[in-house]
Design a protein around this motif. Sequence first.
Motif, PDB file in Angstrom:
ATOM      1  N   SER A  48       0.832  -1.209   0.000  1.00 47.55           N
ATOM      2  CA  SER A  48       0.000   0.000   0.000  1.00 47.55           C
ATOM      3  C   SER A  48       0.863   1.254   0.000  1.00 47.55           C
ATOM      4  O   SER A  48       1.583   1.534   0.952  1.00 47.55           O
ATOM      5  CB  SER A  48      -0.913   0.014   1.228  1.00 47.55           C
ATOM      6  OG  SER A  48      -1.500   1.283   1.360  1.00 47.55           O
ATOM      7  N   ILE A 108      -3.578  -4.850  -3.392  1.00 44.94           N
ATOM      8  CA  ILE A 108      -3.105  -4.533  -2.040  1.00 44.94           C
ATOM      9  C   ILE A 108      -3.707  -5.522  -1.056  1.00 44.94           C
ATOM     10  O   ILE A 108      -4.872  -5.917  -1.193  1.00 44.94           O
ATOM     11  CB  ILE A 108      -3.560  -3.100  -1.650  1.00 44.94           C
ATOM     12  CG1 ILE A 108      -3.042  -2.069  -2.661  1.00 44.94           C
ATOM     13  CG2 ILE A 108      -3.111  -2.717  -0.252  1.00 44.94           C
ATOM     14  CD1 ILE A 108      -3.787  -0.766  -2.617  1.00 44.94           C
ATOM     15  N   ILE A 128      -5.452  -5.499   1.646  1.00 44.13           N
ATOM     16  CA  ILE A 128      -6.224  -4.413   2.258  1.00 44.13           C
ATOM     17  C   ILE A 128      -6.458  -4.605   3.759  1.00 44.13           C
ATOM     18  O   ILE A 128      -6.453  -3.644   4.520  1.00 44.13           O
ATOM     19  CB  ILE A 128      -7.551  -4.180   1.477  1.00 44.13           C
ATOM     20  CG1 ILE A 128      -8.055  -2.743   1.686  1.00 44.13           C
ATOM     21  CG2 ILE A 128      -8.630  -5.167   1.826  1.00 44.13           C
ATOM     22  CD1 ILE A 128      -7.228  -1.710   0.998  1.00 44.13           C
ATOM     23  N   ALA A 185      -3.271  -3.671   5.697  1.00 46.77           N
ATOM     24  CA  ALA A 185      -3.091  -2.213   5.591  1.00 46.77           C
ATOM     25  C   ALA A 185      -4.075  -1.472   6.491  1.00 46.77           C
ATOM     26  O   ALA A 185      -3.707  -0.516   7.179  1.00 46.77           O
ATOM     27  CB  ALA A 185      -3.262  -1.777   4.142  1.00 46.77           C
ATOM     28  N   TYR A 240      -9.533   2.891   2.502  1.00 48.13           N
ATOM     29  CA  TYR A 240      -9.398   1.428   2.565  1.00 48.13           C
ATOM     30  C   TYR A 240     -10.755   0.734   2.639  1.00 48.13           C
ATOM     31  O   TYR A 240     -10.952  -0.323   2.048  1.00 48.13           O
ATOM     32  CB  TYR A 240      -8.552   1.025   3.779  1.00 48.13           C
ATOM     33  CG  TYR A 240      -7.063   1.262   3.597  1.00 48.13           C
ATOM     34  CD1 TYR A 240      -6.509   1.401   2.332  1.00 48.13           C
ATOM     35  CD2 TYR A 240      -6.219   1.327   4.690  1.00 48.13           C
ATOM     36  CE1 TYR A 240      -5.144   1.619   2.170  1.00 48.13           C
ATOM     37  CE2 TYR A 240      -4.852   1.536   4.543  1.00 48.13           C
ATOM     38  CZ  TYR A 240      -4.327   1.684   3.279  1.00 48.13           C
ATOM     39  OH  TYR A 240      -2.978   1.887   3.110  1.00 48.13           O
ATOM     40  N   TYR A 283      -8.480  -0.158  -6.526  1.00 49.80           N
ATOM     41  CA  TYR A 283      -7.143   0.006  -5.944  1.00 49.80           C
ATOM     42  C   TYR A 283      -6.484   1.354  -6.256  1.00 49.80           C
ATOM     43  O   TYR A 283      -5.564   1.776  -5.572  1.00 49.80           O
ATOM     44  CB  TYR A 283      -6.224  -1.154  -6.372  1.00 49.80           C
ATOM     45  CG  TYR A 283      -6.617  -2.463  -5.745  1.00 49.80           C
ATOM     46  CD1 TYR A 283      -6.536  -2.643  -4.373  1.00 49.80           C
ATOM     47  CD2 TYR A 283      -7.087  -3.520  -6.530  1.00 49.80           C
ATOM     48  CE1 TYR A 283      -6.913  -3.852  -3.786  1.00 49.80           C
ATOM     49  CE2 TYR A 283      -7.473  -4.728  -5.966  1.00 49.80           C
ATOM     50  CZ  TYR A 283      -7.381  -4.887  -4.587  1.00 49.80           C
ATOM     51  OH  TYR A 283      -7.756  -6.067  -4.011  1.00 49.80           O
ATOM     52  N   ASP A 342      -5.893   4.012  -3.492  1.00 51.80           N
ATOM     53  CA  ASP A 342      -4.660   3.973  -2.700  1.00 51.80           C
ATOM     54  C   ASP A 342      -3.641   4.984  -3.255  1.00 51.80           C
ATOM     55  O   ASP A 342      -2.997   5.713  -2.506  1.00 51.80           O
ATOM     56  CB  ASP A 342      -4.079   2.557  -2.725  1.00 51.80           C
ATOM     57  CG  ASP A 342      -2.802   2.432  -1.912  1.00 51.80           C
ATOM     58  OD1 ASP A 342      -2.888   2.550  -0.678  1.00 51.80           O
ATOM     59  OD2 ASP A 342      -1.729   2.235  -2.513  1.00 51.80           O
TER      60      ASP A 342
END
Length: 320
Positions: free
Chosen positions: A74, A149, A151, A154, A203, A212, A215
């Motif tokens: 990320s 990612i 997620i 993150a 997120y 994505y 991000d």
Amino acid sequence: MENCKFGLNDHKPFFKEESHHHHHDEENCSHHHEHEHGHSHDHRGTDKKVLKWALSITLITMFLEFFYGFLSNSLALISDAIHMFTHSFALIISLIAIIIASKKAPLSKTFGFYRTEVLAAFINGITIVLSIIWILYEAVERFLNPQTIDIKTAMIVAIIGLVINIITGVILMQGDKNNINLKSAFVHMLSDALSSVAIIIGYIIIYFTSWYFIDVILAVIVAIVIGKWAIDILKNSTNTLLESSPLDITIVKEFIERNEKVIELHDIHIWEITQDMYNMTAHVKIDKKDLEEYENILHEINHDLKEKFKIVHTTFQFEW
């Protein structure tokens, strides 16, 4: 004329809360200087402890965000870690300022070690700018070649980051409410908390939509926020290092010339050693009949400059 250190040899930043002590005569002059010296140490121990705690927590969170940012892929989390790094540096500078204030400098360092703070800020500014260039390069790269990612990882780390920011803010509130360094550190914590909130919201959207690219957008927004701060740091520290006047010289000149005993002020130099520590040299023209009064004129000028402009060290040459 007896030696008086008030306004003539006062090598430390200005503390506003002392301003209600208006002393003009020779006897009170030494009392004023001692009072200031005592007060400046009042909160130092507490502030140092508060800053050390805040710094330790911020550094741990920063490493956590860096590590998991790369692990979860990320960019927003990595940019938030860089944001944290800028605040760690701000806390380090605040800590340096407090430590320096209690250090005795050798005779050759005629203004003490106060400039270390400015030098650290300048290096910090350059480091941040380089980090931003990397974030922007990475953002373009990811926009052209989208990446997935992790997620959940993150998001957990971003939430931990937010909680720790709030804790650090609470810790900083325990320090001296009037300390400019602690105030700026608190503002940085607040902006970091806000960027954490934005990232968490982003997120959540990614989690439900798999968009994505959000991000990348978040990373760029954080980079812009840090960039604005870095430019301010670089501008201020460069001005200080180049000995630019932190005040409008015309305003200072006009203010002193309002004194009926002062005919004219010229050959004025004003420069900044560190935050709230201004120095000044000038030639002061007075009437020959006021020569006996020059001691009082000097005291009035010094007092007014310190109270209104935070000029803590002056050297004047009188002419008539």
